[in-house]
Each structure stands twice: as structure tokens, then as C-alpha cells.
Design an enzyme around this catalytic site. Structure first.
Site: not given
Length: 311
Positions: A44, A126
Site C-alpha cells: 500500500y 498477501h
């Protein structure tokens, strides 16, 4: 984990640029609303989300919050002057897939430095759906080691891919999984096998993407809204509008019903909702606290718009 969590992708400038001050205000508003679960990732904003979250939580009681971050991508510095494609940040690094033991340990160490923490409460692998064998055979055992060392707490994986998540739960029996956008008011592919597998394994579910990236976040869905971060197809807009009509007839709104539905399965421990402003955080917290009337669920089932009434 609190039953409502803050997804922190927006702190990394996901599609919308926010200032450092706005990022702090988002976290402050979440804390004031009782949120104590915060989910971030190196992905992010190339580490920006982690740095901002760490700064915003600094000075707050460490034992009162749960911080989740992710492994699977390490950030390698690059000599470039461009912009990142997904997040509105300078392209100072590139993301490199790495599910090795060394890569996992490096990722956790670097996340802790950006967050200014000495321990991750939750560590998730992830988006490993395309490299499931590596995630299960290499990354997960590395997280088991780190958990035994006390460097991380709960461990698991996060993805929008239901077959991958189901396989992971059945083979690894992780502490938790993050399901992104696959058990929502608009669609429930996680319902058939994944959520029952989680219940059988004792795996808690963090349910993210409950607005399907925007389509369910508005009382009146319309063309131009996004579904899974792309322009929503006309049939999806039409389906969301039909759900909104039923909600309105039963005295609630589409966003309120979306959050309540996402929280309704017994396997779900936390609903994860992002926000790009403090006002959005406060709105989402208010929606979470306002339970729709039970009649709306049976009406949606009768209309063929959802598969089952939430628990």
C-alpha cells in the site's frame, strides 16, 4: 480484533491522494469510534501506509490495538522518477514477489521498522493465489517460526481468490484469513466451501472489500462507480440498484445493509472497511452500529438477490 476494522490502503494514496494530516485524522476518527484493528501492507503506497499508520498510532496504548500487515512482496529501491501505477506515490521502489523464509523475515522486519513497532499482531501472506505452493510450503512455515519467536501473533493469508483461500485453510489451518470482496451483499462465492472450512478449522475471518470497492458504498448505485477497482459492469450496477430498492422499502440503506450482511456469518470476526477521510470513517462506524431490520434479509432472499439470510 474489534468487530469493525480500518483497512489502511487509502493511507497509501490508493487512487486518491491524502495528506499526512488527513491520514492521521482517519486513524484518529477510527480510534474515537472504537476501532482497534488496523490492517496495512508494504504494497500500500510502497510502504507509505505503514509509515503513516505507525505515526498515527504512536503514543496510543500498544496493548489496546491490533496491527496487521502482510508478507509476500519485498520492496526493492529503484532509481526512477515515475509514479506508481496503483497508488499515487513516487515510484521509489519496485515490488518483488518473495515467499521464501528469508523474504518473509525481511518483509516483517522492514514492516516493523516502518510501523515503529516491535511486534506484528497479525501477519498475512498477501495475494499468493498465483503462487500457492510457495505460500503454503515456504511462507507459512516461516510465519510459524516467527509466531513461535513472538515476532508475530496470529498468522494466515489474505486474497480475493476463494479456491486459493479454501485450499490454504484446509492444508494450513491458519489463525485467520482475510477474504477480500468475496462475501458481500452483491456476491457470496465464499459461502459454499470457504466459510465452512474456516469454521471447521477454527480460522477467524476478516471480511474486507465489503463495498466491492465502491459499488455498495452509495445509497443509489449508478454508472461510474467501481467494482473490484474497475468500472462496474451495467449488470452489476443494475443488481446493486435492485438491492438498494429492497433496502429502501425496509427502512435501511444499501451501505448499512452491506456492512451488516458482511458481518453476519458466524465465521466472520471482523469487518474491514477503508476510508479516505475522517468523515467516511465516522459514517461507516455509524452504519455498522445501525442494524437493518431482519425483514430486509428475507425480502432479498425472496427476490433472488442473496442466497441466504445472514446469522
Amino acid at each position: 480484533m474489534t468487530s469493525l476494522g480500518l483497512g489502511c490502503a487509502q493511507l497509501g494514496n490508493l487512487h486518491i491522494e491524502v495528506t499526512d494530516e488527513d491520514a492521521t485524522a482517519i486513524v484518529d476518527a477510527a480510534w474515537a469510534a472504537g476501532v482497534r484493528f488496523f490492517d496495512t501492507a508494504p504494497h500500500y503506497g510502497l510502504g507509505l501506509s505503514e509509515r503513516r499508520l505507525g505515526a498515527a498510532l504512536a503514543g496510543r496504548p500498544r496493548g489496546e490495538c491490533t496491527v496487521s500487515s502482510k508478507v509476500g512482496r519485498v520492496l526493492e529501491p529503484v532509481d526512477g522518477s515515475g509514479r506508481d501505477t496503483d497508488f499515487l506515490v513516487p515510484a521509489t521502489h519496485e515490488r518483488v514477489w518473495d515467499f521464501s523464509r528469508a523474504g518473509v523475515r525481511r518483509s516483517v522486519e522492514e514492516s516493523l521498522a516502518r510501523l515503529n513497532l516491535d511486534r506484528l499482531d497479525v501477519a498475512l501472506i498477501h495475494d499468493a493465489q498465483h503462487r500457492a505452493d510457495e505460500a503454503i510450503g515456504e511462507a507459512f512455515p516461516a510465519l510459524v517460526e516467527l509466531r513461535a519467536e513472538g515476532v508475530v501473533g496470529a498468522i494466515g493469508t489474505g486474497s480475493a481468490d476463494v479456491p486459493y483461500l479454501t485450499r490454504f485453510v484446509r492444508e494450513c489451518e491458519p489463525d485467520t484469513v482475510l477474504v477480500a470482496g468475496r462475501y458481500t451483499l452483491l456476491e457470496q462465492p465464499a459461502l459454499a466451501e470457504l466459510l465452512p472450512a474456516c469454521e471447521a478449522a477454527g480460522t477467524s475471518v476478516v471480511n474486507g472489500g465489503v463495498f466491492n470497492s465502491g459499488l455498495l458504498a452509495h445509497e443509489r448505485p449508478h454508472t461510474g462507480l467501481t467494482y473490484d477497482y474497475r468500472a462496474a459492469a451495467p449488470d452489476l450496477v443494475e443488481r446493486a440498484a435492485a438491492i438498494a430498492d429492497v433496502c429502501a422499502r425496509h427502512g435501511t440503506t444499501l451501505p448499512a445493509a452491506a456492512i451488516a450482511f458482511a458481518a453476519g456469518h458466524p465465521a466472520v470476526s471482523t469487518v474491514l472497511v477503508g476510508a479516505d477521510s475522517a468523515d467516511q470513517v465516522r459514517r461507516n462506524a455509524e452504519l455498522f452500529a445501525s442494524a437493518p431490520p431482519p425483514s430486509v434479509w428475507s425480502a432479498l432472499v425472496e427476490a433472488g438477490l442473496i442466497a441466504t439470510v445472514p446469522a
